[in-house]
Scaffold this motif. Structure first.
Motif, mmCIF file in Angstrom:
data_model
loop_
_atom_site.group_PDB
_atom_site.id
_atom_site.type_symbol
_atom_site.label_atom_id
_atom_site.label_comp_id
_atom_site.label_asym_id
_atom_site.label_seq_id
_atom_site.Cartn_x
_atom_site.Cartn_y
_atom_site.Cartn_z
ATOM 1 N N ALA A 192 -28.251 18.269 -63.245
ATOM 2 C CA ALA A 192 -28.784 17.390 -62.190
ATOM 3 C C ALA A 192 -29.771 18.190 -61.333
ATOM 4 O O ALA A 192 -29.440 19.250 -60.804
ATOM 5 N N ILE A 193 -30.980 17.638 -61.177
ATOM 6 C CA ILE A 193 -32.050 18.318 -60.436
ATOM 7 C C ILE A 193 -32.316 17.539 -59.150
ATOM 8 O O ILE A 193 -32.529 16.316 -59.176
ATOM 9 N N GLN A 194 -32.330 18.256 -58.019
ATOM 10 C CA GLN A 194 -32.665 17.653 -56.729
ATOM 11 C C GLN A 194 -34.163 17.810 -56.495
ATOM 12 O O GLN A 194 -34.674 18.932 -56.417
ATOM 13 N N GLN A 221 -38.849 11.335 -56.712
ATOM 14 C CA GLN A 221 -37.976 12.091 -55.825
ATOM 15 C C GLN A 221 -36.506 11.701 -56.067
ATOM 16 O O GLN A 221 -36.204 10.762 -56.806
ATOM 17 N N GLY A 222 -35.636 12.463 -55.420
ATOM 18 C CA GLY A 222 -34.205 12.183 -55.536
ATOM 19 C C GLY A 222 -33.563 13.081 -56.562
ATOM 20 O O GLY A 222 -34.002 14.219 -56.794
ATOM 21 N N VAL A 223 -32.507 12.564 -57.167
ATOM 22 C CA VAL A 223 -31.766 13.319 -58.176
ATOM 23 C C VAL A 223 -32.165 12.811 -59.558
ATOM 24 O O VAL A 223 -32.042 11.610 -59.854
ATOM 25 N N GLU A 243 -41.491 18.003 -55.127
ATOM 26 C CA GLU A 243 -42.251 17.004 -55.886
ATOM 27 C C GLU A 243 -43.599 17.576 -56.300
ATOM 28 O O GLU A 243 -44.224 18.350 -55.582
ATOM 29 N N THR A 272 -31.809 13.822 -63.809
ATOM 30 C CA THR A 272 -30.887 14.557 -64.680
ATOM 31 C C THR A 272 -31.583 14.975 -65.962
ATOM 32 O O THR A 272 -32.248 14.158 -66.624
ATOM 33 N N ASN A 306 -33.634 25.058 -58.498
ATOM 34 C CA ASN A 306 -32.965 23.808 -58.183
ATOM 35 C C ASN A 306 -32.420 23.933 -56.751
ATOM 36 O O ASN A 306 -31.573 24.791 -56.491
ATOM 37 N N PRO A 307 -32.982 23.186 -55.792
ATOM 38 C CA PRO A 307 -33.888 22.037 -55.940
ATOM 39 C C PRO A 307 -35.325 22.453 -56.229
ATOM 40 O O PRO A 307 -35.678 23.628 -56.149
ATOM 41 N N ILE A 362 -37.269 17.278 -53.996
ATOM 42 C CA ILE A 362 -37.526 17.162 -52.564
ATOM 43 C C ILE A 362 -38.951 16.679 -52.342
ATOM 44 O O ILE A 362 -39.880 17.066 -53.067
#
Length: 540
Positions: free
Chosen positions: A118-120, A99-101, A38, A103, A34-35, A122
């Motif tokens: 919460a997963i970021q 993409q983005g955050v 994609e 959960t 995490n992160p 990229i």
């Protein structure tokens, strides 16, 4: 007594029920990264401090924001100082959908829930390729091409991890033919100090229609082995699914130019060759074999045109079915066409086999060019053992004084008339026996045609036939003249040539027997006596 025992058993069951029903007290969730980039998978591990069934964990809540991959379940039991500790672990492979955050929601088992994560995510394109463990590249040989032109499309798969299994799809196009060329190449490259295993695959793409050709990038799906952290002092490798997508490419396809003439062929280079020895001589009726090879670089064998051989009027050609082949050499596609043609001359003399030309289009110079074979001069001799024409030599007058010779000539002429009359009388009496005898002799007379047929030599059969017919007509007869004096016999000879030298050779025994029958009939016609009308004027 019995009631007392039942009461004690019931109390024991009541005391044990809470212990089993509420043994699960903790549910933990964790991820390995995490992160995450994609289109890459991450591993979600859910641990319960009890031994549970595999279907005890409901993962349907993950489907909203993730692609749920393979799920594996493991169980363990530890006993320390008579204290038993049981554990159940679920490992779930997840790929974020955007993409983005995103959960990972709280997961619940028997009222015990895990904490959300919460997963970021990229953007993968924003990261340098050398930071990835796996990626694809694609390239095409030309961005501006012609209809029928072969495009070379190369795909490279870069791997910084161990590949367990995988499938690389072919590029997707509309209105084009796609073929894999050769086998995959396995090598390595170093990018910014990091070594990658590189698997390279080559495709040929031929557009059928002009316009914009969009080549959708290939995709890769597979499993790789990655290191997994462990609570113990040892580390292990586990299989993890991976995906990669190549970039799309657009190519402009031009139509066939209006100025081009001939069969359409686009290639980088075209060559026409044959095995030929100059100053050769041939005989009438004997085949002249030509082996011609057409090679084209960066072309498909299906695009190679048939080779056309112009010939003099006195020659006939019998081409075999051409052989086509496509091969890969030094990263290039080579198309080959091999053509064998048997040419049979019917007249003797000096001839010129015309030049052979194959038109092709050079896409780099944007002009029409030709691959050529030069004209060939040949000498065709009469068939062997053909009798030479008889020419009456002029009589030379040695003396002006006639002397006794006129009287001697008159005496001989008178005796000849008497002999002719007597011969005619005998002929009238034994016409039928003589006809039968002549036919019998003709039928049993040994013929070189029979010997050639026994040897199954079509060329010698035709030569022997010409010798027999030349002897009958007391002058040289060629294949062309045979059609004038004996049309049916000439047609059978032509059928024998087609059966022997045509594209699909067949058994000629039936034609040989038919030829013998026609030749015997022709001999019978030539040996039969003429009608008596020619002698009636001599009958006193």
């Amino acid at each position: 007594m019995v009631k007392a025992r039942q009461s004690l058993l019931l109390m024991a069951v009541i005391l044990l029920l809470p212990l089993n029903a509420f043994a699960l007290s903790q549910l933990q969730a964790s991820v390995d990264r995490n992160p995450v980039m994609e289109n890459e998978y991450l591993a979600l591990t859910v641990s319960a401090d009890d031994e549970l069934a595999s279907n005890a964990l409901d993962t349907s809540a993950l489907l909203k924001d993730f692609v749920v991959g393979r799920t594996s379940v493991s169980r363990s039991t530890q006993i320390v100082n008579f204290d038993t500790h049981k554990e159940t672990n679920w490992q779930i492979l997840l790929k974020p959908k955007h993409q983005g955050v995103v959960t990972i929601p709280a997961l619940v088992i028997n009222g015990v829930s895990s904490q959300p994560i919460a997963i970021q995510v990229i953007d993968g394109s924003s990261q340098p390729q050398q930071a990835k463990n796996l990626f694809l590249t694609a390239s095409v040989s030309d961005k501006d091409a012609y209809v029928g032109q072969m495009l070379t499309y190369r795909v490279k798969l870069y791997l910084a991890v161990d590949l367990q299994r995988g499938v690389l799809s072919a590029p997707n196009t509309g209105g084009a033919q796609v073929k894999q060329v050769g086998d995959d190449k396995d090598g390595s490259e170093i990018i910014n100090g990091r070594r990658y295993r590189v698997i390279e695959r080559t495709y040929s793409i031929v557009a059928d229609t002009p316009g914009q050709l969009v080549i959708a990038g290939p995709s890769f799906n597979g499993d790789v082995l990655v290191d997994t952290p462990s609570r113990s002092m040892f580390s292990f490798q586990e299989s993890r699914p991976v995906e990669a997508q190549g970039d799309s490419v657009m190519v402009n396809i031009n139509p066939k130019p209006d100025s081009y003439h001939g069969d359409w062929l686009v290639a980088d280079l075209v060559n026409l060759s044959e095995d030929w020895q100059d100053n050769q001589s041939f005989e009438v009726g004997q085949p002249i074999t030509r082996n011609i090879t057409l090679l084209a670089s960066n072309a498909d064998d299906t695009s190679l045109p048939d080779i056309k051989l112009p010939l003099p009027a006195s020659m006939k050609s019998y081409p075999e079915k051409p052989k086509r082949n496509t091969m890969a050499r030094d990263g290039r596609t080579i198309a080959q066409l091999s053509q064998t043609v048997a040419i049979v001359p019917s007249q003797a003399g000096d001839f010129t086999l015309p030049e052979i030309k194959v038109a092709w289009w050079n896409p780099h110079l944007k002009q029409q060019q030709f691959a050529t074979l030069p004209a060939r001069k040949i000498q065709v001799k009469p068939a062997a053992n053909t009798p030479a024409p008889q020419i009456d030599a002029p009589q030379t007058q040695t003396s002006n004084d006639s002397g006794i010779w006129p009287w001697t000539t008159a005496l001989f002429a008178l005796l000849w008339l008497v002999t002719l009359y007597l011969w005619w009388q005998a002929r009238q009496q034994s016409a039928k026996p003589l006809e039968q005898t002549a036919a019998s002799k003709t039928a049993h007379q040994p013929s070189s045609v029979d010997a050639a047929i026994a040897a199954q030599n079509a060329g010698e059969v035709l030569n022997a036939l010409l010798r027999e017919v030349s002897t009958l007509f007391k002058r040289p007869i060629t294949l062309k003249e045979l059609a004038e004096v004996a049309p049916e016999l000439a047609q059978t000879a032509s059928d024998i040539q087609a059966a022997q030298y045509g594209p699909n050779p067949t058994d000629s025994n039936a034609l040989y027997q038919h030829l013998k029958s026609q030749l015997a009939s022709l001999k019978g016609q030539k040996t039969q006596p003429r009608t008596n009308k020619a002698l009636q004027s001599l009958n006193p």
